[in-house]
Structure formats: C-alpha cells, structure tokens
Design a protein around this motif. Structure first.
Motif, short mmCIF file in Angstrom:
data_model
loop_
_atom_site.label_atom_id
_atom_site.label_comp_id
_atom_site.label_asym_id
_atom_site.label_seq_id
_atom_site.Cartn_x
_atom_site.Cartn_y
_atom_site.Cartn_z
N VAL A 18 0.99 -0.99 0.64
CA VAL A 18 0.18 0.22 0.06
C VAL A 18 0.95 1.57 0.36
O VAL A 18 0.55 2.28 -0.83
N THR A 19 1.71 1.22 1.54
CA THR A 19 3.27 2.77 1.05
C THR A 19 3.72 2.48 -0.30
O THR A 19 3.65 3.49 -0.86
N GLY A 20 3.71 1.14 -1.46
CA GLY A 20 4.56 1.59 -1.92
C GLY A 20 4.05 2.43 -3.62
O GLY A 20 4.41 3.01 -4.56
N TRP A 25 2.89 -4.09 -13.55
CA TRP A 25 3.36 -5.19 -13.04
C TRP A 25 4.53 -5.10 -13.11
O TRP A 25 5.17 -5.75 -13.90
N ASP A 26 5.17 -4.62 -12.25
CA ASP A 26 6.65 -4.78 -12.52
C ASP A 26 6.92 -6.13 -11.77
O ASP A 26 6.83 -6.72 -10.32
N ALA A 27 8.18 -6.49 -11.67
CA ALA A 27 8.73 -7.94 -11.23
C ALA A 27 9.21 -7.71 -10.22
O ALA A 27 8.16 -8.84 -9.40
N ARG A 28 9.46 -6.94 -8.97
CA ARG A 28 9.43 -6.27 -8.01
C ARG A 28 8.04 -5.98 -7.28
O ARG A 28 7.73 -7.21 -6.18
N LEU A 29 7.42 -5.75 -7.68
CA LEU A 29 6.18 -5.34 -7.52
C LEU A 29 4.72 -6.55 -7.21
O LEU A 29 4.08 -6.81 -6.31
N THR A 30 5.07 -7.40 -8.67
CA THR A 30 4.10 -8.75 -8.16
C THR A 30 5.16 -9.38 -7.27
O THR A 30 3.98 -10.40 -7.28
N SER A 31 6.36 -9.77 -7.56
CA SER A 31 6.43 -10.52 -6.50
C SER A 31 6.54 -10.58 -4.95
O SER A 31 6.05 -11.73 -4.34
N GLU A 32 5.99 -9.52 -4.36
CA GLU A 32 5.18 -8.67 -3.59
C GLU A 32 4.40 -9.42 -3.39
O GLU A 32 4.07 -9.74 -1.95
N LEU A 33 3.73 -8.89 -4.51
CA LEU A 33 2.57 -8.93 -4.32
C LEU A 33 2.03 -10.71 -3.36
O LEU A 33 1.09 -11.57 -3.20
#
Lengths: 66, 253
Positions: free
Chosen positions: B112-114, B128-136
């Motif tokens: 959320v903060t990101g 759908w960036d790699a970091r965001l997706t893997s964190e999801l």
C-alpha cells in the motif's frame, strides 16, 4: 506547522502511507490481546464445568455405593 | 549435553517459554515504541527533503523497513517451519504460525505504501513490475499459510501442512530480492546495502536504519504475544495452564 503537514504538496500521500503503517500495526498488536481474552474465558469455563462435575459425582458416590 | 543445548531444550518447553516471553515482552514493546518514535521523528522532521523527489521520499521510512520485514519474517517463518517438520518441536510450529499474520501485515503495508509512493513518483498506483508482482505473490503466500493453517481441524497437523507450504514458498524470496536486478522494469534498485557503501546520505540513512531496528523489535514483541496465546490454547489440558487460569480466576473471585 501547517507547512509541516502540507509537505510541499505531498502531504496527502505521506500521511496516507504513515496512516496505513500505524493502523495496520495497531490492528496487529491488538488482535492477539482479543484472542487471549477469548482463550482465557474458554479455559475458565471449562475448568468451572469440570469442577462442578467433580463435586456432583462426589456427592453422588455414597448413595451409589450403598 | 553442553549448557547451550540444554538451555535450548529448556526454551522449547512451553511453560518455560511462556514465562520467559512474558518477562521480555514489556521491554520489547517499550524499545520498539521508543526507537520507532525516534526514527519517525528523524524521517519526518530532521532528514532534509530529497533533491529530486522532494518530500515524497519520506514514504521510504515506512515502506522500506516494512519491505525488509516482509522478507525477514518469511525467512523466520520458513526456518521455524523446517525445524517443526524435521524435529517436530511444538514451539517451532507455534512460532512459525504466529509469524504468518505479522508478515502478512508488513507485506500489506509495503504494497500500500509503495502504491501511494508510486503515484507522485511514477505517475501510477500500480504496474506489473517484477518487484511489485513478486511482493504481491509474497502476500498471497502468507495468505495461503494462514488459510491452510485455519482450514485443518487438528492444530498440529495444520501447522505442519502450513509449514510445508511456507517452505515451498521460500523460492519466492530471492525472486523478490533480486527482481530489481534481474528485470529492468520500474522499481528502482536497492539504495541501502548491508555490505559496502549505501547510496544515501547519512542524514537520511540513520532514521531508516533506526526504523528497521524498531520494526524488527516490534516483530519479536508481536510474535511472543501471539505465541503465548497459541500455547495457552494448545496446552489447555496441561497442568501449568490450569494453574495459570486458576490463579487468575482466584484473584478475581
């Protein structure tokens, strides 16, 4: 002070992020306390039921023995 | 047996752990609160604004410590899950399962903060960036562990099944960590480095490290609180729990 809260126009973003941080961690901190109250109440109830059953069976013993 | 191993065995005993954790808890909460307050003050007031992102960079002080915690807690959970599966230690099951909701909370805050940081910086709430997706995916792994644990009736069997899922999910940890190097998408590469020079001025760095410390201490405080409650339920038939409940009831009646 208002300058501090405005954060040069980024206030809404910053305070939302910090708000989420606080609210979620507060919820995380309170959840086990609620669970603890529930568990203790359940255990107390169970012990009281057991104690009541014990006294009942003890008072019934002489009669069944005779 | 050497004294350290002996102490470890003693620590694994639920009544001993319950008492020891109870003694540490107030200190852990106090340290987390105080260092957290210092770190937040440093981040919001003392640290200068960024030359490029201006004040919006201050979101880093809640985003990055929580992101670190999302990985740390997962590793902690999986390590305890491993011990629980191999040596069947009850306390490890409890610790692993107690970590899951805390880790999920940190991962949720990170996302959320990101997102809130992404809007003014990248111009989008989500991509759908790699970091965001893997964190999801990490958040869903936490949900999977929590869900599996609560879906199986027998608590100890449930803990072992969920621990197994947690272990499988470990494969996602290096993906989250190295995603910014492996895929050249939107999320920036790491600024703060454990070994070597951090690409950040000391005036901005110290509040971040202080908050990282505070969130670690908070995690252990929340973990011990949750584990103590779980042990009460798990050991409800045992003498030490009866004695504890009776002592509390006796005081009130």
């Amino acid at each position: 002070m208002t300058d501090f809260f405005a954060m040069h126009g980024y206030g809404a973003y910053i305070w939302t992020a910090y708000g989420v941080f606080f609210v979620v961690l507060l919820a995380d901190a309170l959840a086990p306390l609620r669970q603890r109250r529930r568990t203790l109440a359940e255990l107390r109830g169970r012990l009281q039921r057991e104690a009541a059953r014990d006294t009942l069976s003890k008072s019934a013993l002489p009669r069944s023995g005779s | 047996m050497n004294p350290l191993l002996l102490w470890f065995h003693k620590l694994g005993s639920p009544p001993y752990f319950y008492r020891l954790a109870g003694r540490f808890l107030p200190w852990l909460y106090a340290i987390a609160l105080i260092t957290g307050a210092i770190g937040l003050y440093g981040g919001l007031v003392v640290a200068p604004a960024d030359y490029q992102q201006h004040d919006s960079f201050r979101i880093i002080y809640v985003h990055v410590p929580c992101a670190w915690m999302s990985l740390f807690v997962y590793a902690f959970m999986a390590a305890n899950g491993f011990v629980a599966l191999v040596w069947r230690i009850k306390l490890s099951e409890v610790l692993a399962m107690a970590s899951a909701p805390i880790g999920a909370a940190f991962t949720f805050i990170t996302l959320v903060t990101g997102s809130v940081w992404g809007k003014p910086t990248w111009g989008t709430w989500w991509t759908w960036d790699a970091r965001l997706t893997s964190e999801l995916v990490l958040l869903f792994l936490y949900f999977g562990v929590i869900g599996l644990y609560s879906a199986i009736e027998d608590t100890r069997q449930a803990a072992r099944a969920a621990a197994f899922l947690a272990l499988v999910g470990v494969v996602n940890l290096p993906i989250v960590h190295y995603s910014v190097n492996w895929w050249n998408t939107l999320h920036q590469a790491q600024t703060v480095s454990l070994m070597g020079q951090s690409k950040m001025d000391a005036s901005m760095l110290w509040p971040l490290l202080t908050l990282a410390f505070a969130t670690h201490v908070y995690f252990f405080a929340s973990l011990l609180t949750r584990s103590r409650v779980a042990l009460l339920g798990l050991e409800s038939g045992k003498e030490w729990v009866r004695a504890l409940v009776n002592a509390r009831t006796g005081g009130r009646q």
